[in-house]
Design an enzyme around this catalytic site. Structure first.
Site, short mmCIF file in Angstrom:
data_model
loop_
_atom_site.label_atom_id
_atom_site.label_comp_id
_atom_site.label_asym_id
_atom_site.label_seq_id
_atom_site.Cartn_x
_atom_site.Cartn_y
_atom_site.Cartn_z
CB SER A 142 -31.77 60.54 -18.92
OG SER A 142 -33.14 60.90 -18.96
CE1 TYR A 156 -32.40 58.97 -13.88
CE2 TYR A 156 -33.54 60.64 -15.16
CZ TYR A 156 -32.97 59.39 -15.07
OH TYR A 156 -32.95 58.57 -16.17
#
Length: 247
Positions: A142, A156
């Site tokens: 990401s 995350y």
């Protein structure tokens, strides 16, 4: 409006069997669709109910954060669905928590789903795979690995940074027979993203800070994955590709 992207040849994945974790919906589902549309077969491992039965899809409900479940699913693969390629897509954003209030259970959950699953599934793939001249692993990182993500999503972002490091390390170890790359999506219009934001209208707000002035679609990430899975990217490994509209 999303513009159609240039496409690879219809048979770009002929002879490939692509194992996609989290392949029942969202980005994973779009990758499965792209694989099938370009002549490949797919193995789908997901906690959700598998998609409708197709002759070119082998689907199973698998908790990829459970090492035993992954090993059992690999042993149960039919010979015709021994994977030649792997997409480690399964992941969660997790609860939004400040660092000072992180819960041990949530730390374990996000680490298990986002990072341990990649290790478990990569190990299983290496033990079960069938040979292919363009064997390829695509991991889903990401842009949070680079930006740090949104406030409260440090866990995350940390797991996605670890996936980027694992991608580079794996690429060195598995070369020359298997290429390993990663995609780093930005804000993509998926159910998991909508659940995290809690309000679909926030997607429009976020779009204003993206240079391309819109959020991405799952199919756009899938097109990038398709390229990395195919022989068109035969000289590309240890690379992280942003699919983030310029962020």
């Amino acid at each position: 409006m999303t513009q159609p992207a240039p496409s690879l040849a219809p048979d770009a994945l002929h002879g490939a069997v692509v194992l996609v974790t989290g392949g029942a919906s969202g980005i994973g589902g779009a990758i499965v669709d792209a694989v099938l549309a370009h002549g490949g077969k797919a193995v789908v491992w997901d906690l959700r109910a598998p998609p409708g039965m197709r002759a070119d899809v082998h689907a199973a409900q698998v908790d990829v954060s459970d090492a035993g479940a992954v090993a059992a699913a690999a042993r149960a693969l039919p010979e015709a669905f021994r994977p030649t390629h792997l997409v480690n897509n399964a992941g969660i954003i997790g609860k939004r928590m400040p660092l000072a209030e992180m819960e041990a259970e949530e730390i374990d959950r996000v680490l298990s789903v986002n990072l341990k699953s990649v290790l478990y599934c990569t190990r299983a793939y290496l033990g079960a795979r069938a040979p292919h001249p363009h064997a390829s692993i695509v991991n889903l990182s990401s842009i949070a690995a680079r930006t740090g993500g949104m406030p409260g999503n440090a866990l995350y972002a940390t797991t996605k940074g670890a996936i980027a490091a694992l991608t580079r390390a794996s690429a060195k170890e598995l070369a020359p027979g298997i290429r390993v790359n990663a995609l780093a999506p930005g804000i993509i219009d998926t159910p998991i993203q909508q659940d995290s934001l809690g309000d679909r209208a926030k997607l429009a707000e976020i779009a204003r800070v993206i240079p391309l002035q819109r959020v991405g679609g799952p199919e756009e990430v899938a097109q990038a994955a398709l390229w990395l899975l195919s022989g068109a990217s035969a000289y590309v490994t240890a690379t992280i590709i942003d699919v983030a509209g310029g962020r």
